[in-house]
Design a protein around this motif. Sequence first.
Motif, mmCIF file in Angstrom:
data_model
loop_
_atom_site.group_PDB
_atom_site.id
_atom_site.type_symbol
_atom_site.label_atom_id
_atom_site.label_comp_id
_atom_site.label_asym_id
_atom_site.label_seq_id
_atom_site.Cartn_x
_atom_site.Cartn_y
_atom_site.Cartn_z
ATOM 1 N N MET A 179 0.367 6.081 -8.920
ATOM 2 C CA MET A 179 -0.931 6.403 -9.387
ATOM 3 C C MET A 179 -1.475 5.233 -10.384
ATOM 4 O O MET A 179 -0.692 5.060 -11.385
ATOM 5 C CB MET A 179 -1.377 7.753 -9.737
ATOM 6 N N PRO A 180 -2.426 4.552 -10.270
ATOM 7 C CA PRO A 180 -2.818 3.613 -11.355
ATOM 8 C C PRO A 180 -3.310 4.431 -12.749
ATOM 9 O O PRO A 180 -4.177 5.322 -12.395
ATOM 10 C CB PRO A 180 -3.942 2.824 -10.663
ATOM 11 N N CYS A 225 -4.178 9.195 -2.321
ATOM 12 C CA CYS A 225 -3.041 8.240 -2.006
ATOM 13 C C CYS A 225 -3.024 8.248 -0.371
ATOM 14 O O CYS A 225 -3.285 9.325 0.193
ATOM 15 C CB CYS A 225 -1.518 8.452 -2.416
ATOM 16 N N GLY A 226 -2.629 7.279 0.144
ATOM 17 C CA GLY A 226 -2.754 7.145 1.555
ATOM 18 C C GLY A 226 -1.554 6.218 1.995
ATOM 19 O O GLY A 226 -0.724 5.691 1.345
ATOM 20 N N GLY A 227 -1.473 6.068 3.370
ATOM 21 C CA GLY A 227 -0.279 5.420 3.707
ATOM 22 C C GLY A 227 -0.587 4.855 5.093
ATOM 23 O O GLY A 227 -1.720 4.845 5.663
ATOM 24 N N GLY A 228 0.315 4.334 5.863
ATOM 25 C CA GLY A 228 0.316 3.693 7.057
ATOM 26 C C GLY A 228 1.439 2.427 6.956
ATOM 27 O O GLY A 228 2.685 3.032 6.714
ATOM 28 N N SER A 229 1.108 1.505 7.106
ATOM 29 C CA SER A 229 2.224 0.274 7.024
ATOM 30 C C SER A 229 2.662 0.116 5.434
ATOM 31 O O SER A 229 3.603 -0.555 5.309
ATOM 32 C CB SER A 229 1.824 -1.068 7.523
ATOM 33 N N CYS A 246 -2.368 4.047 -3.668
ATOM 34 C CA CYS A 246 -2.969 5.042 -4.330
ATOM 35 C C CYS A 246 -3.950 4.685 -5.212
ATOM 36 O O CYS A 246 -4.170 3.352 -5.569
ATOM 37 C CB CYS A 246 -1.986 5.835 -5.594
ATOM 38 N N ASN A 247 -5.194 5.283 -5.685
ATOM 39 C CA ASN A 247 -6.452 4.994 -6.096
ATOM 40 C C ASN A 247 -6.814 6.143 -7.226
ATOM 41 O O ASN A 247 -6.561 7.209 -7.026
ATOM 42 C CB ASN A 247 -7.281 4.497 -5.181
ATOM 43 N N THR A 270 -3.796 0.603 -6.286
ATOM 44 C CA THR A 270 -2.564 -0.135 -6.269
ATOM 45 C C THR A 270 -1.644 0.357 -5.058
ATOM 46 O O THR A 270 -1.984 1.279 -4.394
ATOM 47 C CB THR A 270 -1.630 0.396 -7.629
ATOM 48 N N GLY A 271 -0.655 -0.429 -4.882
ATOM 49 C CA GLY A 271 0.112 -0.200 -3.362
ATOM 50 C C GLY A 271 1.458 -0.892 -3.695
ATOM 51 O O GLY A 271 1.704 -1.443 -4.635
ATOM 52 N N ASP A 272 2.155 -0.471 -2.439
ATOM 53 C CA ASP A 272 3.748 -1.024 -2.452
ATOM 54 C C ASP A 272 3.718 -2.245 -1.488
ATOM 55 O O ASP A 272 4.553 -2.382 -0.954
ATOM 56 C CB ASP A 272 4.577 0.111 -2.004
ATOM 57 N N THR A 273 2.906 -2.932 -1.689
ATOM 58 C CA THR A 273 2.789 -4.039 -0.445
ATOM 59 C C THR A 273 3.580 -5.075 -1.133
ATOM 60 O O THR A 273 3.571 -6.267 -0.199
ATOM 61 C CB THR A 273 1.132 -4.722 -0.218
ATOM 62 N N TRP A 274 4.228 -5.185 -2.031
ATOM 63 C CA TRP A 274 4.993 -6.384 -2.382
ATOM 64 C C TRP A 274 4.600 -7.603 -2.272
ATOM 65 O O TRP A 274 5.194 -8.488 -1.646
ATOM 66 C CB TRP A 274 6.491 -6.107 -1.542
ATOM 67 N N SER A 275 3.697 -7.945 -3.204
ATOM 68 C CA SER A 275 2.917 -9.116 -3.321
ATOM 69 C C SER A 275 4.017 -9.989 -3.958
ATOM 70 O O SER A 275 4.663 -9.810 -4.954
ATOM 71 C CB SER A 275 1.654 -8.732 -4.157
#
Length: 109
Positions: A1-2, A24-28, A32-33, A104-109
């Motif tokens: 969570m930011p 929070c949401g998901g998919g690929s 969280c916002n 924020t997300g776990d997209t590993w930028s």
Amino acid sequence: MPPAAELPALPTGLALSGDEDLGCGGGSSTYCNRRLHVRGTAGQSSDEVGRRLHDRLIATGWPLVPGDPGEWQGCRTRGLLLDRHELCLSLESARDGVTVLLETGDTWS
């Protein structure tokens, strides 16, 4: 969570309304916002609140760019190595102030 602390201290005359949505949401990828609402003093227009908040965010290092009319967006990288991620912020004019979305997300930028 930011964390809400990603939003810098507000300029004098602006305040958080107390309305806050978390999700929070998901998919690929998981994201969280946190949605906050910033209001000005009586008589301040949404445009004025948005301009003052925009100027404060720019002064504290947020790289905001214009989106649709009345909107600004920008992202910053947070964390190191394995927890590195993007934290994004958007401003949108609302009827009586400005809505701020931190995401924020776990997209590993």
